[in-house]
Enzyme design. Structure first.
Site, mmCIF file in Angstrom:
data_model
loop_
_atom_site.group_PDB
_atom_site.id
_atom_site.type_symbol
_atom_site.label_atom_id
_atom_site.label_comp_id
_atom_site.label_asym_id
_atom_site.label_seq_id
_atom_site.Cartn_x
_atom_site.Cartn_y
_atom_site.Cartn_z
ATOM 1 C CD GLU A 38 -2.215 1.224 2.975
ATOM 2 O OE1 GLU A 38 -2.521 0.150 3.541
ATOM 3 O OE2 GLU A 38 -2.349 2.333 3.528
ATOM 4 N NE ARG A 47 0.709 7.901 6.045
ATOM 5 C CZ ARG A 47 1.052 7.364 7.195
ATOM 6 N NH1 ARG A 47 1.979 7.935 7.934
ATOM 7 N NH2 ARG A 47 0.484 6.254 7.597
ATOM 8 C CB THR A 102 -2.956 8.212 2.728
ATOM 9 O OG1 THR A 102 -1.945 7.403 3.314
ATOM 10 C CG2 THR A 102 -3.310 9.300 3.724
ATOM 11 C CE LYS A 110 -5.662 1.456 7.384
ATOM 12 N NZ LYS A 110 -4.543 1.995 6.595
HETATM 13 O O1 LIG Z 1 -1.826 6.530 6.010
HETATM 14 C C1 LIG Z 1 -2.654 5.647 5.913
HETATM 15 O O2 LIG Z 1 -3.585 5.679 5.128
HETATM 16 C C2 LIG Z 1 -2.517 4.444 6.683
HETATM 17 O O3 LIG Z 1 -2.881 3.467 6.119
HETATM 18 C C3 LIG Z 1 -1.957 4.379 8.041
HETATM 19 C C4 LIG Z 1 -1.184 3.097 8.237
HETATM 20 O O4 LIG Z 1 -2.032 2.006 8.116
HETATM 21 C C5 LIG Z 1 -0.494 3.033 9.516
HETATM 22 O O5 LIG Z 1 0.201 4.224 9.717
HETATM 23 C C6 LIG Z 1 0.472 1.888 9.629
HETATM 24 O O6 LIG Z 1 0.852 1.870 10.946
HETATM 25 P P1 LIG Z 1 2.258 1.435 11.540
HETATM 26 O O7 LIG Z 1 2.612 0.088 10.973
HETATM 27 O O8 LIG Z 1 2.024 1.380 13.005
HETATM 28 O O9 LIG Z 1 3.235 2.478 11.102
#
Ligand SMILES: O=C(O)C(=O)C[C@H](O)[C@H](O)COP(=O)(O)O
Length: 202
Positions: free
Chosen positions: A36, A40, A63, A123
């Site tokens: 994915e 960002r 995102t 999700k």
């Molecule tokens: O920006 C988005 O749309 C996301 O999907 C957020 C992510 O799923 C998480 O930031 C992953 O989380 P970590 O593995 O804890 O870093």
């Protein structure tokens, strides 16, 4: 190819789209066939485009916040669309375009909204802070047909437990391909961390 069948969905934050092919190859080398790639960063869209060209790799977009984002990422070659939350226009546009969509849910109310769109793969974000497996077990009661992709706070330490749950189809996280590892072009380490993740699953 779609997200179906994948058990790990790396969340990618990338600053240089030129690194996307090597990143996708490193993930594949480690046994992970998708990612994915988030919007960002400015580079996200072009990174999706580049990763989508890599044979046997399924590039998705993360995102994704608006219907216009859905158009942009599908044009770029994204095969699935992930959002942190559930936005009706994003889901509707993705369904119209025939691309897999995984909106983020955090509550039973949001699961019900997703079900109205016919979605049964969702999700769960941010999984850790929301209660992790306890929350998944609780939601699996009233929603036995729903399968979750926990994201946010998934680690090599807890990924195996999440994946052992019949209500979890895959886990998502940034640990195997962090922004820093990608920027440092440490593709050997990304492949190693990916392999270690894959080996967590019996
Ligand atoms: O920006 C988005 O749309 C996301 O999907 C957020 C992510 O799923 C998480 O930031 C992953 O989380 P970590 O593995 O804890 O870093």
């Amino acid at each position: 190819m779609s997200i179906v069948g994948q058990r790990f969905v790396p969340v990618i934050v990338i600053d240089d789209p030129g690194l996307a092919p090597d990143l996708a190859s490193a993930l594949l080398h480690g046994g992970i066939g998708c990612a994915e790639i988030t919007l960002r960063t400015e580079a996200g869209l072009r990174a999706i485009e580049a990763a989508a060209e890599v044979p046997d790799f399924t590039a998705g977009a993360g995102t994704v916040l608006t219907a216009a984002d859905v158009d942009r990422v599908v044009d770029a070659g994204a095969r699935f669309v992930v959002s942190p939350g559930l936005a009706d226009d994003v889901v509707e546009r993705a369904i119209e375009l025939g691309v897999d969509v995984l909106p983020g849910v955090a509550t039973a109310t949001e699961v019900q909204r997703a079900l109205r769109f016919g979605l049964d793969r969702l999700k769960l974000f941010p999984a850790g802070p929301l209660g992790g497996l306890d929350l998944i077990r609780a939601l699996a009661g009233p929603f036995p047909g729903v399968r979750f992709l926990p994201s946010g706070g998934v680690t090599p330490e807890n990924a195996r437990d999440y994946l052992a749950s019949p209500a979890v189809f895959a886990v998502s996280g940034s640990w195997m391909a962090t922004r820093e590892l990608i920027a440092a072009r440490d593709f050997d380490e990304i492949a190693r961390l990916s392999r270690a993740a894959v080996e967590l699953v019996p």
